[in-house]
Design an enzyme around this catalytic site. Structure first.
Site, short mmCIF file in Angstrom:
data_model
loop_
_atom_site.label_atom_id
_atom_site.label_comp_id
_atom_site.label_asym_id
_atom_site.label_seq_id
_atom_site.Cartn_x
_atom_site.Cartn_y
_atom_site.Cartn_z
N GLU A 63 0.83 -1.21 0.00
CA GLU A 63 0.00 0.00 0.00
C GLU A 63 0.86 1.26 0.00
OE1 GLU A 63 -4.00 2.03 1.72
OE2 GLU A 63 -3.54 -0.04 2.26
N GLY A 83 -5.93 5.01 -0.43
CA GLY A 83 -6.18 3.63 -0.81
C GLY A 83 -7.59 3.25 -0.38
N HIS A 90 -0.09 -14.24 -0.73
CA HIS A 90 1.27 -14.51 -0.28
C HIS A 90 1.64 -15.92 -0.74
CE1 HIS A 90 0.65 -10.94 2.04
NE2 HIS A 90 -0.30 -11.51 2.77
N VAL A 91 2.73 -16.03 -1.51
CA VAL A 91 3.06 -17.32 -2.13
C VAL A 91 4.41 -17.89 -1.71
CG1 VAL A 91 1.58 -16.90 -4.12
CG2 VAL A 91 3.96 -16.19 -4.22
N SER A 93 7.61 -17.64 1.56
CA SER A 93 8.10 -17.09 2.83
C SER A 93 9.50 -16.52 2.66
CB SER A 93 8.15 -18.20 3.90
OG SER A 93 6.87 -18.68 4.18
N HIS A 107 -4.77 0.53 -14.38
CA HIS A 107 -5.82 1.45 -14.86
C HIS A 107 -5.57 2.82 -14.23
CE1 HIS A 107 -9.72 3.20 -15.81
NE2 HIS A 107 -9.86 3.48 -14.53
N GLY A 109 -7.48 5.96 -14.15
CA GLY A 109 -8.67 6.77 -14.38
C GLY A 109 -8.53 8.13 -13.73
#
Length: 140
Positions: A63, A83, A90-91, A93, A107, A109
């Site tokens: 963030e 935000g 999380h894939v 460690s 995007h 905008g």
């Protein structure tokens, strides 16, 4: 790195004093035409109890870099950015070293922006894949 890029990184890093970004030792390290990258050290300060990077610290990094990217790529004199939604998968460690978060625009905008933030380890392995939606609100 060009003088303009160095100036952007200097500004991003200077506004982090006395914030969560300073507490987590987040540092903005690279900027391009449509991305901003930050890094964060992985130490016990950001570990969960079993000694690996806490997912909440990863989301705070995501963030932080996504919101900063919105400021860089929008007219910060005209808008302030918030935000409004973030998600993370999380894939992998990480126990030590640095993680890098690269925010890329999906995007752009006038009111809302969608960012993809990939967090990788020092070898470039994907640690977390995040999506952040920001909103640009006019300054009064």
């Amino acid at each position: 790195m060009t003088e303009h890029r160095e100036k952007i990184l200097s500004i991003c890093n200077s506004i982090c004093k006395n914030t969560l970004m300073e507490t987590l030792e987040i540092e903005y390290v690279d900027v391009g035409e449509n991305y901003l990258t930050a890094r964060m050290p992985v130490s016990p300060k950001v570990h969960q109890p079993d000694g690996v990077l806490h997912g909440g610290a990863s989301v705070a990094l995501a963030e932080s870099v996504g919101s900063a990217a919105s400021y860089v790529f929008l007219d910060a004199k005209e808008f302030f950015v918030r935000g409004i939604e973030i998600s993370a998968n999380h894939v992998k460690s990480v126990q030590e070293g640095f993680v890098f978060a690269k925010a890329s625009i999906i995007h752009k905008g006038r009111t809302t922006q969608l960012w993809e933030i990939k967090i990788t380890d020092e070898e470039g392995n994907l640690v977390s894949n995040c999506k952040l939606t920001t909103i640009a609100l006019p300054r009064k």
